[in-house]
Write a protein that holds these residues in place. Structure first.
Motif, PDB file in Angstrom:
ATOM      1  N   TYR A  58       0.814  -1.208   0.000  1.00 12.66           N
ATOM      2  CA  TYR A  58       0.000   0.000   0.000  1.00 12.66           C
ATOM      3  C   TYR A  58       0.847   1.257   0.000  1.00 12.66           C
ATOM      4  O   TYR A  58       0.458   2.265  -0.584  1.00 12.66           O
ATOM      5  N   ASP A  61       1.834   1.569  -3.545  1.00 13.69           N
ATOM      6  CA  ASP A  61       0.721   2.050  -4.370  1.00 13.69           C
ATOM      7  C   ASP A  61       0.630   3.571  -4.324  1.00 13.69           C
ATOM      8  O   ASP A  61       0.501   4.229  -5.359  1.00 13.69           O
ATOM      9  N   SER A  62       0.697   4.119  -3.112  1.00 17.44           N
ATOM     10  CA  SER A  62       0.597   5.573  -2.979  1.00 17.44           C
ATOM     11  C   SER A  62       1.782   6.250  -3.635  1.00 17.44           C
ATOM     12  O   SER A  62       1.628   7.291  -4.293  1.00 17.44           O
ATOM     13  N   GLY A  65       1.180   6.300  -7.336  1.00 22.21           N
ATOM     14  CA  GLY A  65       0.104   7.229  -7.696  1.00 22.21           C
ATOM     15  C   GLY A  65       0.489   8.686  -7.567  1.00 22.21           C
ATOM     16  O   GLY A  65      -0.065   9.548  -8.243  1.00 22.21           O
ATOM     17  N   LEU A  66       1.437   8.965  -6.683  1.00 25.59           N
ATOM     18  CA  LEU A  66       1.844  10.356  -6.454  1.00 25.59           C
ATOM     19  C   LEU A  66       3.120  10.716  -7.203  1.00 25.59           C
ATOM     20  O   LEU A  66       3.626  11.829  -7.054  1.00 25.59           O
ATOM     21  N   LYS A  71       3.087   7.559 -12.492  1.00 25.41           N
ATOM     22  CA  LYS A  71       1.627   7.630 -12.616  1.00 25.41           C
ATOM     23  C   LYS A  71       1.109   7.031 -13.928  1.00 25.41           C
ATOM     24  O   LYS A  71       0.067   6.363 -13.934  1.00 25.41           O
ATOM     25  N   TRP A  74       0.223   3.433 -13.604  1.00 25.03           N
ATOM     26  CA  TRP A  74      -0.627   3.044 -12.475  1.00 25.03           C
ATOM     27  C   TRP A  74      -1.575   1.901 -12.838  1.00 25.03           C
ATOM     28  O   TRP A  74      -1.664   0.894 -12.135  1.00 25.03           O
ATOM     29  N   ARG A  75      -2.285   2.042 -13.966  1.00 28.33           N
ATOM     30  CA  ARG A  75      -3.287   1.022 -14.301  1.00 28.33           C
ATOM     31  C   ARG A  75      -2.639  -0.325 -14.610  1.00 28.33           C
ATOM     32  O   ARG A  75      -3.194  -1.366 -14.272  1.00 28.33           O
ATOM     33  N   ARG A  78      -1.489  -1.675 -11.237  1.00 28.24           N
ATOM     34  CA  ARG A  78      -2.651  -1.991 -10.404  1.00 28.24           C
ATOM     35  C   ARG A  78      -3.351  -3.262 -10.895  1.00 28.24           C
ATOM     36  O   ARG A  78      -3.821  -4.063 -10.089  1.00 28.24           O
ATOM     37  N   GLU A  79      -3.405  -3.460 -12.219  1.00 24.30           N
ATOM     38  CA  GLU A  79      -4.022  -4.670 -12.764  1.00 24.30           C
ATOM     39  C   GLU A  79      -3.168  -5.891 -12.422  1.00 24.30           C
ATOM     40  O   GLU A  79      -3.703  -6.942 -12.049  1.00 24.30           O
ATOM     41  N   LYS A  81      -1.258  -6.195  -9.834  1.00 24.56           N
ATOM     42  CA  LYS A  81      -1.435  -6.441  -8.397  1.00 24.56           C
ATOM     43  C   LYS A  81      -2.781  -7.122  -8.129  1.00 24.56           C
ATOM     44  O   LYS A  81      -2.859  -8.083  -7.358  1.00 24.56           O
ATOM     45  N   ASN A  82      -3.828  -6.627  -8.800  1.00 22.37           N
ATOM     46  CA  ASN A  82      -5.150  -7.218  -8.548  1.00 22.37           C
ATOM     47  C   ASN A  82      -5.214  -8.657  -9.040  1.00 22.37           C
ATOM     48  O   ASN A  82      -5.737  -9.550  -8.353  1.00 22.37           O
ATOM     49  N   GLN A  83      -4.661  -8.881 -10.239  1.00 24.82           N
ATOM     50  CA  GLN A  83      -4.663 -10.231 -10.786  1.00 24.82           C
ATOM     51  C   GLN A  83      -3.872 -11.181  -9.885  1.00 24.82           C
ATOM     52  O   GLN A  83      -4.240 -12.344  -9.705  1.00 24.82           O
ATOM     53  N   GLY A  85      -3.561 -10.915  -6.663  1.00 19.73           N
ATOM     54  CA  GLY A  85      -4.415 -11.200  -5.506  1.00 19.73           C
ATOM     55  C   GLY A  85      -5.505 -12.201  -5.840  1.00 19.73           C
ATOM     56  O   GLY A  85      -5.765 -13.150  -5.092  1.00 19.73           O
ATOM     57  N   LYS A 106       1.703  -6.055 -19.660  1.00 21.99           N
ATOM     58  CA  LYS A 106       1.679  -4.976 -18.670  1.00 21.99           C
ATOM     59  C   LYS A 106       3.061  -4.797 -18.043  1.00 21.99           C
ATOM     60  O   LYS A 106       3.503  -3.671 -17.801  1.00 21.99           O
TER      61      LYS A 106
ATOM     62  N   ASP B  85     -10.326  -1.185 -15.144  1.00 15.87           N
ATOM     63  CA  ASP B  85      -9.580   0.034 -15.472  1.00 15.87           C
ATOM     64  C   ASP B  85     -10.314   1.279 -14.991  1.00 15.87           C
ATOM     65  O   ASP B  85      -9.701   2.234 -14.521  1.00 15.87           O
ATOM     66  N   TYR B  88      -9.738   1.527 -11.368  1.00 15.57           N
ATOM     67  CA  TYR B  88      -8.364   1.947 -11.058  1.00 15.57           C
ATOM     68  C   TYR B  88      -8.202   3.462 -11.218  1.00 15.57           C
ATOM     69  O   TYR B  88      -7.445   4.091 -10.470  1.00 15.57           O
ATOM     70  N   LEU B  92      -6.927   5.929  -8.317  1.00 15.00           N
ATOM     71  CA  LEU B  92      -5.834   6.899  -8.473  1.00 15.00           C
ATOM     72  C   LEU B  92      -6.291   8.294  -8.047  1.00 15.00           C
ATOM     73  O   LEU B  92      -5.538   9.033  -7.395  1.00 15.00           O
ATOM     74  N   ILE B  95      -6.061   8.469  -4.336  1.00 11.97           N
ATOM     75  CA  ILE B  95      -4.682   8.627  -3.863  1.00 11.97           C
ATOM     76  C   ILE B  95      -4.244  10.082  -4.010  1.00 11.97           C
ATOM     77  O   ILE B  95      -3.617  10.661  -3.122  1.00 11.97           O
ATOM     78  N   PHE B 103      -3.521   3.517   0.955  1.00 12.66           N
ATOM     79  CA  PHE B 103      -4.644   2.691   0.507  1.00 12.66           C
ATOM     80  C   PHE B 103      -4.181   1.303   0.111  1.00 12.66           C
ATOM     81  O   PHE B 103      -3.092   1.127  -0.428  1.00 12.66           O
ATOM     82  N   TYR B 106      -8.569  -3.343  -3.678  1.00  7.82           N
ATOM     83  CA  TYR B 106      -8.766  -4.677  -4.243  1.00  7.82           C
ATOM     84  C   TYR B 106     -10.115  -4.690  -4.951  1.00  7.82           C
ATOM     85  O   TYR B 106     -11.103  -4.177  -4.422  1.00  7.82           O
TER      86      TYR B 106
END
Lengths: 118, 130
Positions: A58, A61-62, A65-66, A71, A74-75, A78-79, A81-83, A85, A106, B85, B88, B92, B95, B103, B106
């Motif tokens: 986490y 992640d921040s 994103g920052l 940035k 990010w997508r 994030r994809e 990471k989600n996949q 999980g 990706k 997407d 997401y 973002l 954030i 954060f 999920y």
């Protein structure tokens, strides 16, 4: 604390493992691609002065994103990471070869942004 | 990203849909940025579920707070990357809007299953779509 070189070696190590995994281990291939991405991102952060290492997902992640540099990915991150999980915890979701191809794509996008910064 | 006025309207709109217990209008937001100072009167958890509920496919949003960390689960039905997407992008935005917080997001596709069959969330959702 790991160095830039350590992270790059570990990233390549993970990427090699992910590429070697075949059916029926698509879930683990996706997961290992995510951990390759983590190492590339940590390699990028290790170049900061002072070096930054995110001790948890986490906080990473921040930080992504920052970050103006990160940035745009990010997508993709994030994809992955989600996949990862979903692959580890959600037994009702089956992973296919196409999911592995998408995960690799990706990771390639993430590398295309990060490697020039290293 | 939701603008303040839009978020206020969304909060009013969703107040009729809200079924959970995590949303309180009595607590003051801890957000320190000037942009979000306008959200005083709302907890960051409110901002979170409002932002994520803007994605039509999001059925439920669970929010847990641990100090400065918000663990957030968005429940959807389909396992669809294009839809994720959109989520997401909202994550973002959160954030960026709440930079003093951390954060752990999920997205959980239930894929036709009842949510209770998949997880045992003792916490009520911060948001449930009717």
């Amino acid at each position: 604390m790991s160095t830039l070189r350590d992270h790059k070696v570990k990233a390549a190590h993970n990427e090699t493992l992910a590429a070697s995994l075949t059916a029926p281990f698509y879930d683990w291939a996706v997961t290992v691609y995510f951990y390759a991405a983590v190492q590339y991102i940590e390699a990028h952060f290790s170049k900061n002065m002072p070096p930054f290492h995110s001790p948890s997902h986490y906080k990473r992640d921040s930080a992504i994103g920052l970050s103006k540099t990160l940035k745009p990915i990010w997508r993709d991150y994030r994809e992955l990471k989600n996949q990862s999980g979903l692959a580890r915890y959600e037994a009702h979701i089956n992973f296919k070869a196409s999911d592995v191809s998408k995960a690799k794509a990706k990771l390639d996008t993430i590398k295309s942004v990060i490697i020039p910064t290293l | 990203m939701l603008q303040y006025a839009e978020s206020q309207e969304a909060l009013k709109f969703h107040s009729g849909l809200f079924q959970g217990s995590n949303c309180s209008e009595t607590q003051t937001s801890q957000v320190s940025s000037s942009t979000n100072a306008a959200l005083s009167g709302y907890k960051p958890a409110d901002w979170i579920w409002v932002e994520l509920s803007m994605v039509a496919e999001v059925e439920r949003v669970f929010v847990w707070q641990e100090d400065d960390l918000y663990r957030v689960v968005s429940v959807v039905n389909k396992n669809d990357e294009a839809m994720r997407d959109k989520i997401y992008e909202r994550e973002l935005a959160l954030i960026e809007s709440l930079p003093t917080f951390r954060f752990d997001f999920y997205v959980l596709p239930r894929m036709g299953n009842e949510l209770a069959e998949l997880v045992d969330y003792s916490t009520k959702p911060a948001y449930s779509r009717r």
